[in-house]
Design a protein around this motif. Structure first.
Motif, PDB file in Angstrom:
ATOM      1  N   THR A  94      -1.563 115.852 -39.658  1.00  9.95           N
ATOM      2  CA  THR A  94      -2.689 115.393 -38.837  1.00  9.95           C
ATOM      3  C   THR A  94      -4.017 115.814 -39.443  1.00  9.95           C
ATOM      4  N   VAL A  97      -4.578 113.552 -42.529  1.00  7.33           N
ATOM      5  CA  VAL A  97      -4.811 112.141 -42.192  1.00  7.33           C
ATOM      6  C   VAL A  97      -6.195 111.918 -41.616  1.00  7.33           C
ATOM      7  N   PHE A  98      -6.694 112.849 -40.810  1.00  7.15           N
ATOM      8  CA  PHE A  98      -7.991 112.677 -40.161  1.00  7.15           C
ATOM      9  C   PHE A  98      -9.131 113.394 -40.900  1.00  7.15           C
ATOM     10  N   TYR A 139       0.514 108.311 -33.108  1.00  8.62           N
ATOM     11  CA  TYR A 139      -0.721 108.937 -32.638  1.00  8.62           C
ATOM     12  C   TYR A 139      -1.336 108.107 -31.515  1.00  8.62           C
ATOM     13  N   SER A 179      -8.576 107.630 -38.222  1.00  6.70           N
ATOM     14  CA  SER A 179      -7.653 108.178 -39.233  1.00  6.70           C
ATOM     15  C   SER A 179      -8.049 107.642 -40.605  1.00  6.70           C
TER      16      SER A 179
END
Length: 201
Positions: A94, A97-98, A139, A179
Motif C-alpha cells: 500500500t 502503490v500510493f 482497495y 494510486s
C-alpha cells in the motif's frame, strides 16, 4: 461420547473463527460493500468512470463511484496472473502503490486493514485494503472523516490512533485515482513475483 462432543465443539469453534476472519470488498454496480466477518457496510453509489490496465503479470480494475453523500470513493481490484503473486506485506504494498510518505494503521484483521496515508502533497487519504490470498488485493479509498467514523463504529473497532479529521475528499473524476501503479513498481520493485507453490498463505 465426550470425545465426540470435544470434536464437534472444535469444528464449530473453527468455523466461527474462520467466519470472523473472512473479509471482502466488492461493487455490484449499485452497492459498494465492505464485509468483515458477519458485519457488512454498504455505500449506495453510481459508477462514474472505469479503467482497466494490463501489466501482463497484473490486471488492474479501477472504478470511481459517486456516493449518495456526494463524494467519490474509488474501488480497485488488482489480481495477478495465475503464475504470479504479490510479495511484501499488505502495508508495504500500500505504501509503495500510493507513494505514501507516512502510513498509519488504524485497524487490522487477518485479511483487511484500514489506513490513513500521507500523500506526497501532504494530504491525508483514508484507505481500506483487503487481501484474502497472495494473488489479489482490493482497495477502497476516498472516504470522508464521517464515512470512516461510520465504518469504524460498525466494526466496533479498537483503533490504534485517533483518526485525522482533515482528509482528502474526492469530488471529481479528474483527480479521483490516487494510486500510482506503474510498470516499474510491478516488475522492477517488484510488487509481483513468480508464484511460490510451496508457500503457505
Amino acid at each position: 461420547m465426550s470425545k465426540l462432543k470435544v470434536l464437534l465443539f472444535s469444528i464449530v469453534a473453527l468455523f466461527v473463527l474462520e467466519g470472523c476472519n473472512n473479509a471482502d470488498i466488492n461493487y455490484n454496480g449499485r452497492l459498494l460493500t465492505m464485509q468483515v466477518g458477519n458485519t457488512a457496510i454498504t455505500f449506495n453509489g453510481r459508477l462514474l468512470t472505469q479503467k482497466n490496465i494490463n501489466f501482463r503479470t497484473l490486471f488492474l480494475s479501477q472504478k470511481a463511484i459517486q456516493t449518495n453523500e456526494g463524494n467519490i470513493i474509488v474501488y480497485e481490484n488488482a489480481k495477478t496472473d495465475i503464475n504470479y503473486e504479490f510479495q511484501f506485506t499488505l502495508m508495504r504494498i500500500t505504501q509503495i502503490v500510493f507513494d505514501a510518505t507516512r502510513i498509519r494503521l488504524l485497524y487490522t484483521t487477518p485479511k483487511l486493514q484500514i489506513f490513513q496515508l500521507q500523500l506526497t502533497n501532504g494530504q491525508i487519504l483514508n484507505v481500506i485494503a483487503q487481501q484474502s490470498e497472495s494473488q489479489q488485493i482490493k482497495y477502497m479509498y476516498g472516504m470522508s472523516a464521517k464515512q470512516l467514523d461510520r465504518i469504524l463504529k460498525k466494526l466496533q473497532a479498537d483503533v490504534r490512533y485517533t483518526p485525522y479529521r482533515n482528509v482528502l475528499q474526492l469530488r471529481n473524476t479528474f483527480n479521483a485515482i490516487q494510486s500510482r501503479w506503474t510498470d516499474w513498481k510491478v516488475h522492477f520493485v517488484p510488487l509481483v513475483v513468480p508464484y511460490q507453490t510451496f508457500r503457505y498463505y
